[in-house]
Design a protein around this motif. Structure first.
Motif, PDB file in Angstrom:
ATOM      1  N   GLY A 102     -20.495  35.832  80.504  1.00  0.00           N
ATOM      2  CA  GLY A 102     -19.444  35.515  79.541  1.00  0.00           C
ATOM      3  C   GLY A 102     -19.808  35.974  78.141  1.00  0.00           C
ATOM      4  O   GLY A 102     -20.582  36.907  77.949  1.00  0.00           O
ATOM      5  N   LYS A 103     -19.232  35.306  77.149  1.00  0.00           N
ATOM      6  CA  LYS A 103     -19.494  35.633  75.745  1.00  0.00           C
ATOM      7  C   LYS A 103     -20.434  34.590  75.141  1.00  0.00           C
ATOM      8  O   LYS A 103     -20.694  33.544  75.753  1.00  0.00           O
ATOM      9  N   TYR A 104     -20.893  34.883  73.943  1.00  0.00           N
ATOM     10  CA  TYR A 104     -21.818  33.971  73.277  1.00  0.00           C
ATOM     11  C   TYR A 104     -21.214  33.416  72.003  1.00  0.00           C
ATOM     12  O   TYR A 104     -20.208  33.931  71.486  1.00  0.00           O
ATOM     13  N   HIS A 105     -21.851  32.365  71.483  1.00  0.00           N
ATOM     14  CA  HIS A 105     -21.560  31.920  70.126  1.00  0.00           C
ATOM     15  C   HIS A 105     -22.885  31.478  69.507  1.00  0.00           C
ATOM     16  O   HIS A 105     -23.571  30.606  70.038  1.00  0.00           O
ATOM     17  N   VAL A 106     -23.256  32.114  68.397  1.00  0.00           N
ATOM     18  CA  VAL A 106     -24.529  31.816  67.739  1.00  0.00           C
ATOM     19  C   VAL A 106     -24.281  30.814  66.622  1.00  0.00           C
ATOM     20  O   VAL A 106     -23.524  31.091  65.685  1.00  0.00           O
ATOM     21  N   LEU A 107     -24.928  29.641  66.714  1.00  0.00           N
ATOM     22  CA  LEU A 107     -24.718  28.606  65.706  1.00  0.00           C
ATOM     23  C   LEU A 107     -25.401  28.945  64.389  1.00  0.00           C
ATOM     24  O   LEU A 107     -24.961  28.527  63.319  1.00  0.00           O
ATOM     25  N   GLY A 108     -26.494  29.688  64.476  1.00  0.00           N
ATOM     26  CA  GLY A 108     -27.257  29.986  63.259  1.00  0.00           C
ATOM     27  C   GLY A 108     -28.242  28.888  62.918  1.00  0.00           C
ATOM     28  O   GLY A 108     -28.593  28.699  61.753  1.00  0.00           O
ATOM     29  N   GLY A 109     -28.709  28.150  63.933  1.00  0.00           N
ATOM     30  CA  GLY A 109     -29.673  27.083  63.707  1.00  0.00           C
ATOM     31  C   GLY A 109     -29.385  25.908  64.614  1.00  0.00           C
ATOM     32  O   GLY A 109     -28.588  25.996  65.549  1.00  0.00           O
ATOM     33  N   ALA A 110     -30.039  24.791  64.346  1.00  0.00           N
ATOM     34  CA  ALA A 110     -29.810  23.566  65.105  1.00  0.00           C
ATOM     35  C   ALA A 110     -29.814  22.412  64.111  1.00  0.00           C
ATOM     36  O   ALA A 110     -30.433  22.506  63.053  1.00  0.00           O
ATOM     37  N   LEU A 111     -29.114  21.349  64.446  1.00  0.00           N
ATOM     38  CA  LEU A 111     -29.034  20.205  63.544  1.00  0.00           C
ATOM     39  C   LEU A 111     -30.434  19.652  63.290  1.00  0.00           C
ATOM     40  O   LEU A 111     -31.213  19.467  64.218  1.00  0.00           O
ATOM     41  N   SER A 112     -30.739  19.398  62.026  1.00  0.00           N
ATOM     42  CA  SER A 112     -32.034  18.825  61.688  1.00  0.00           C
ATOM     43  C   SER A 112     -31.912  18.086  60.375  1.00  0.00           C
ATOM     44  O   SER A 112     -32.051  18.668  59.300  1.00  0.00           O
ATOM     45  N   PRO A 113     -31.599  16.766  60.470  1.00  0.00           N
ATOM     46  CA  PRO A 113     -31.395  15.991  59.237  1.00  0.00           C
ATOM     47  C   PRO A 113     -32.606  16.095  58.305  1.00  0.00           C
ATOM     48  O   PRO A 113     -32.466  16.160  57.089  1.00  0.00           O
ATOM     49  N   LEU A 114     -33.815  16.167  58.898  1.00  0.00           N
ATOM     50  CA  LEU A 114     -35.024  16.233  58.071  1.00  0.00           C
ATOM     51  C   LEU A 114     -35.046  17.474  57.204  1.00  0.00           C
ATOM     52  O   LEU A 114     -35.515  17.452  56.074  1.00  0.00           O
ATOM     53  N   GLU A 115     -34.555  18.596  57.775  1.00  0.00           N
ATOM     54  CA  GLU A 115     -34.561  19.831  56.995  1.00  0.00           C
ATOM     55  C   GLU A 115     -33.224  20.052  56.285  1.00  0.00           C
ATOM     56  O   GLU A 115     -32.970  21.135  55.752  1.00  0.00           O
ATOM     57  N   GLY A 116     -32.374  19.038  56.344  1.00  0.00           N
ATOM     58  CA  GLY A 116     -31.100  19.126  55.642  1.00  0.00           C
ATOM     59  C   GLY A 116     -30.108  20.078  56.298  1.00  0.00           C
ATOM     60  O   GLY A 116     -29.219  20.606  55.642  1.00  0.00           O
ATOM     61  N   ILE A 117     -30.283  20.323  57.609  1.00  0.00           N
ATOM     62  CA  ILE A 117     -29.340  21.201  58.305  1.00  0.00           C
ATOM     63  C   ILE A 117     -28.307  20.338  59.023  1.00  0.00           C
ATOM     64  O   ILE A 117     -28.585  19.717  60.050  1.00  0.00           O
TER      65      ILE A 117
END
Lengths: 198, 198
Positions: A102-117
């Motif tokens: 299929g197709k992809y979707h790149v989030l550009g990172g992962a949730l990380s409250p510690l790193e403010g993402i």
């Protein structure tokens, strides 16, 4: 190597690369010094070219040279299933399996409250927008099986539930070819929970 | 990573570097893709600059940016002692010891009949020419302690004998901080032969 400032400059730049320490940097610098000019300059050109020509795919945020990356542009790929990954670098290993078409979707990172993402730092809105296409049947969440990846997966699963699209997650369990004896307890526990009927 | 030809080109070039396999190449390529353009281009510039500006020192064949390398040009270095090494890359480890303050001479390899490297392939004539300077008192032969290095050292020792200059060789023996138990027999044998009075 203090003798030539240009060599020192090259060493400094090489040492900034990931996984390259002073010894590797020196080895590579001497390789560059000893190699034919054309060979060394091909590397320099490749670096320049990649920074000039490569940008993000407008649809999935994978690296691309045209507006769309080759996968998004391909008509051979299944249009009804999207695999969500944290980074572009997670796509090649999935492609190598041949198990996903299929197709992809790149989030550009992962949730990380510690790193403010938070969700705003990731391409989540764009994923939701893609799900407006009624042909999409399934979203596979292929974030890493670590804290940030699992948090992101739970968040996305909750967010996508109202859309009615089937949301799945890569299986966790024993690596194929691995040894029960050496499996860590979390992985083994997960393998027991997710046991399959035979 | 098949998706962007420029990325594939960069990967190909990176994999040709010494000690860089497909995984390291991919890691570095993603680092370059993710980094600021200015950072990546500084590396490309450093490669171009080193190939343009660095050449061999006219006197010792070390890498240099001017006619003479910094060591040959320096007036602080002892003028009466020359350390002969196979390659430029052997100079930094010697410099780091701080135990040598003379000049160098880079042979550009070591004798290897199997690979067709004879005395004519090395900067031997140039070494002999340097010894015409009557101020030279000693030549230290610092080729590697392996077959090619030892062959080169014996050859040079024989060749330099008629000049009357003192010819010495780096000591072989146990590495400092090493363990007798784990020393190989050749090294240990050499350490016994070259034992020092206390």
């Amino acid at each position: 190597m203090y003798s030539a400032p240009s060599i020192q400059k090259l060493l400094d730049e090489l040492e900034r690369l990931p996984g390259i320490g002073p010894k590797s940097a020196q080895r590579i610098a001497y390789w560059i010094l000893n190699s034919k000019s054309s060979d060394a300059l091909r590397l320099a050109d490749a670096i320049v070219e990649v920074k000039q020509k490569v940008h993000f795919c407008k649809q999935c945020f994978n690296y691309a040279q045209d507006d769309l990356c080759e996968i998004c542009a391909s008509e051979k790929r299944a249009q009804d299933i999207i695999c969500v990954v944290s980074e572009s670098r997670d796509i090649p290993p999935i492609e190598r399996t041949g198990a996903f078409t299929g197709k992809y979707h790149v989030l550009g990172g992962a949730l990380s409250p510690l790193e403010g993402i938070g969700p705003d730092s990731l391409h989540v809105t764009e994923l939701l927008a893609r799900l407006n296409d009624p042909s999409i049947q399934e979203v596979i969440i292929a974030t890493n099986p670590n804290v940030e990846g699992e948090t992101t997966a739970s968040y996305l699963a909750r967010l996508l539930r109202p859309t009615g699209v089937k949301v799945t997650r890569l299986a966790s369990g024993l690596p194929v070819g691995g040894d029960l004896e050496f499996a860590d307890e979390v992985t083994l526990g997960r393998a027991i929970e997710s046991r399959r009927a035979l």
